[in-house]
Design a protein around this motif. Sequence first.
Motif, PDB file in Angstrom:
ATOM      1  N   ARG A   2      30.272 198.016  72.627  1.00 45.77           N
ATOM      2  CA  ARG A   2      29.495 197.743  71.413  1.00 45.77           C
ATOM      3  C   ARG A   2      30.390 197.058  70.370  1.00 45.77           C
ATOM      4  O   ARG A   2      31.594 197.241  70.366  1.00 45.77           O
ATOM      5  CB  ARG A   2      28.952 199.053  70.854  1.00 45.77           C
ATOM      6  CG  ARG A   2      28.140 198.873  69.603  1.00 45.77           C
ATOM      7  CD  ARG A   2      26.716 199.313  69.792  1.00 45.77           C
ATOM      8  NE  ARG A   2      25.900 198.662  68.781  1.00 45.77           N
ATOM      9  CZ  ARG A   2      24.615 198.872  68.634  1.00 45.77           C
ATOM     10  NH1 ARG A   2      23.989 199.664  69.420  1.00 45.77           N
ATOM     11  NH2 ARG A   2      23.937 198.241  67.696  1.00 45.77           N
ATOM     12  N   ASP A  20      21.290 201.826  65.975  1.00 50.35           N
ATOM     13  CA  ASP A  20      20.017 201.098  65.860  1.00 50.35           C
ATOM     14  C   ASP A  20      19.018 201.904  65.021  1.00 50.35           C
ATOM     15  O   ASP A  20      18.307 201.339  64.190  1.00 50.35           O
ATOM     16  CB  ASP A  20      19.426 200.834  67.250  1.00 50.35           C
ATOM     17  CG  ASP A  20      20.223 199.768  67.991  1.00 50.35           C
ATOM     18  OD1 ASP A  20      20.677 198.816  67.340  1.00 50.35           O
ATOM     19  OD2 ASP A  20      20.397 199.912  69.212  1.00 50.35           O
ATOM     20  N   ALA A  21      18.981 203.216  65.239  1.00 48.54           N
ATOM     21  CA  ALA A  21      18.043 204.055  64.481  1.00 48.54           C
ATOM     22  C   ALA A  21      18.384 204.013  62.990  1.00 48.54           C
ATOM     23  O   ALA A  21      17.490 203.957  62.139  1.00 48.54           O
ATOM     24  CB  ALA A  21      18.090 205.488  65.001  1.00 48.54           C
ATOM     25  N   ASN A  81      17.667 190.374  66.321  1.00 46.12           N
ATOM     26  CA  ASN A  81      18.734 191.357  66.181  1.00 46.12           C
ATOM     27  C   ASN A  81      18.671 191.909  64.759  1.00 46.12           C
ATOM     28  O   ASN A  81      18.916 191.199  63.781  1.00 46.12           O
ATOM     29  CB  ASN A  81      20.081 190.659  66.456  1.00 46.12           C
ATOM     30  CG  ASN A  81      21.263 191.609  66.355  1.00 46.12           C
ATOM     31  OD1 ASN A  81      21.365 192.390  65.409  1.00 46.12           O
ATOM     32  ND2 ASN A  81      22.146 191.530  67.335  1.00 46.12           N
ATOM     33  N   GLU A  92      24.189 206.434  71.819  1.00 48.64           N
ATOM     34  CA  GLU A  92      24.392 204.973  71.842  1.00 48.64           C
ATOM     35  C   GLU A  92      23.304 204.205  71.091  1.00 48.64           C
ATOM     36  O   GLU A  92      23.461 203.009  70.842  1.00 48.64           O
ATOM     37  CB  GLU A  92      24.532 204.453  73.283  1.00 48.64           C
ATOM     38  CG  GLU A  92      23.359 204.714  74.193  1.00 48.64           C
ATOM     39  CD  GLU A  92      23.515 206.014  74.979  1.00 48.64           C
ATOM     40  OE1 GLU A  92      24.222 206.921  74.495  1.00 48.64           O
ATOM     41  OE2 GLU A  92      22.921 206.111  76.067  1.00 48.64           O
ATOM     42  N   VAL A  93      22.185 204.867  70.748  1.00 51.84           N
ATOM     43  CA  VAL A  93      21.170 204.155  69.966  1.00 51.84           C
ATOM     44  C   VAL A  93      21.091 204.667  68.520  1.00 51.84           C
ATOM     45  O   VAL A  93      20.210 204.264  67.765  1.00 51.84           O
ATOM     46  CB  VAL A  93      19.766 204.213  70.638  1.00 51.84           C
ATOM     47  CG1 VAL A  93      19.807 203.544  72.004  1.00 51.84           C
ATOM     48  CG2 VAL A  93      19.248 205.624  70.726  1.00 51.84           C
ATOM     49  N   HIS A  94      22.012 205.549  68.130  1.00 52.57           N
ATOM     50  CA  HIS A  94      21.982 206.064  66.750  1.00 52.57           C
ATOM     51  C   HIS A  94      22.162 204.953  65.724  1.00 52.57           C
ATOM     52  O   HIS A  94      21.531 204.965  64.671  1.00 52.57           O
ATOM     53  CB  HIS A  94      23.061 207.140  66.567  1.00 52.57           C
ATOM     54  CG  HIS A  94      22.634 208.475  67.084  1.00 52.57           C
ATOM     55  ND1 HIS A  94      23.286 209.645  66.771  1.00 52.57           N
ATOM     56  CD2 HIS A  94      21.609 208.838  67.905  1.00 52.57           C
ATOM     57  CE1 HIS A  94      22.684 210.661  67.366  1.00 52.57           C
ATOM     58  NE2 HIS A  94      21.678 210.195  68.069  1.00 52.57           N
ATOM     59  N   LEU A 110      17.701 211.438  70.098  1.00 48.83           N
ATOM     60  CA  LEU A 110      18.074 210.124  70.643  1.00 48.83           C
ATOM     61  C   LEU A 110      19.495 210.163  71.188  1.00 48.83           C
ATOM     62  O   LEU A 110      20.356 210.857  70.638  1.00 48.83           O
ATOM     63  CB  LEU A 110      17.986 209.054  69.544  1.00 48.83           C
ATOM     64  CG  LEU A 110      16.581 208.738  69.024  1.00 48.83           C
ATOM     65  CD1 LEU A 110      16.664 207.812  67.804  1.00 48.83           C
ATOM     66  CD2 LEU A 110      15.750 208.079  70.120  1.00 48.83           C
ATOM     67  N   ALA A 144      20.986 193.656  78.636  1.00 46.87           N
ATOM     68  CA  ALA A 144      20.796 193.424  77.203  1.00 46.87           C
ATOM     69  C   ALA A 144      21.641 192.266  76.679  1.00 46.87           C
ATOM     70  O   ALA A 144      21.140 191.378  76.014  1.00 46.87           O
ATOM     71  CB  ALA A 144      21.128 194.691  76.432  1.00 46.87           C
TER      72      ALA A 144
END
Lengths: 125, 351
Positions: B39, A33-34, B321, A29-31, A26, B3
């Motif tokens: 972020r 979320d994971a 979320n 930037e989505v780590h 992955l 997003a």
Amino acid sequence: MRDLPSGSELLALARDVLLQELMPQLPPEVHLDARLIANSMAIAQREALAGGTPEQGILADLERLYGDASNGRPGLLSRLAHDLRVGAFGSSEQRERDARRILWRLTIAKLRSANPRFLNANGLS
Amino acid sequence: MAATGLPRSEPAARAALARFFAATSGADAVKITGLTPLRGGAIQENWAVDAEFSGGAVAGEQRLVLRTAAPTGVAASLSRLEEFAVLKAAFAAGVTVPEPLWASDDLAIIGKPFFVMRRIEGTAAAHRITRDPTLDPALPAIAERLGGELARIHTIRPPRAGLAFLVSYEKVGPAQQITAFRAYLDRHPMPRPVLEWGIRWLEQHPPPQIEPVLCHHDFRTGNYMLNGTAVTGILDWEFAGWGDPHEDIGWFCSKGWRFARLDREAGGISERGPFYRGYESESRQSVDPARVFFWELLASVRWAVIALQQSDRYMIAGERNLDLALTGRRATECELEILMLLDAGGAPHDA
């Protein structure tokens, strides 16, 4: 009767696949979320394993605290919350100690599911 | 951009921002070369903006941050223009902050109010800061520096014409916070007896009155930027308001903000000594441990309520979320801390 592997076993396996196999593939930037997904799966797995046992134990404690006047289990936790708000146990050291014991048991039981690592870091398990 | 999304389309927002930057800076022309969401910040949205200014007060290439509200926010937070005014006051007081530049509530620009500040280098990632062994030797000095920064924030005192929008301390002191906590718990679907017990203790042990100061109200690891071992900025001023200076000290030291190092009581980065020393040296005021205890306990109650409110944004407001949904579970961590602070006997053996 449910088939095997159990739901909690599947959750544990799925979490392992996510962290060990998918995560390295992955984008960074989505780590986060994971990891949140993995954390949610771990909570769900621990809650499934614990079943209703912790809750039953807390309710039994509450029934002992309130004795015959408990009028059944529903609402006992709300009653405890209200009594603590108004200082209802201030006149009895024993009842205050019993109430405090329930607070500890309730909190530790919740953290065993939600965040056992935090519990351990505080010297509890 | 989809997003999080600015209300206006990206090309329209870029063009309008360029015109706004030119008008406020006196530049002949401004070209926006980058507009990227950053972020972090569950309540506010931050956008990295790269821009080339032709002439004017900030001629040349500029790396900026545009800060605006997320789709759903927390009622207690300041508006962006108010936060901008607080940031300007902190900057003028010598607090290390990103330099505030411009603000606007003209909805024709990006569709919602915003302010712009310089972009500072470094990381605010709390888990990284509290875990990185290479930082360890520098952390006590960083804690001392942060104590000094906090003391400089506390030099800002009411009345201040530019901060007249801040609610007077009489309306946000401990008694009012206790009332607000209970009002929230009365609306919450699940009873929280540990919070009730903690709030009862706070009610019974109010600290003596004190002259209020400007409190950051979210001064903690995660809200300052470190570039290497240098503190480059105190961030996220949206909860600032008048308060007891020990309120910020208790918040910084509370267990909820120690991240990977619960044993390092000053923000997960050091013992309390260096942090207190930095504060006392800059402010020439002693830190009162009893007052810190009160506010540290209140911090655990406050963080628990905030965690539940964040979860409400998923449970009640329907904001899809996972981070917010999971945050509600952290309320129980605060409850454990309340028990540990108030019950010296510790957990019963059969817990």
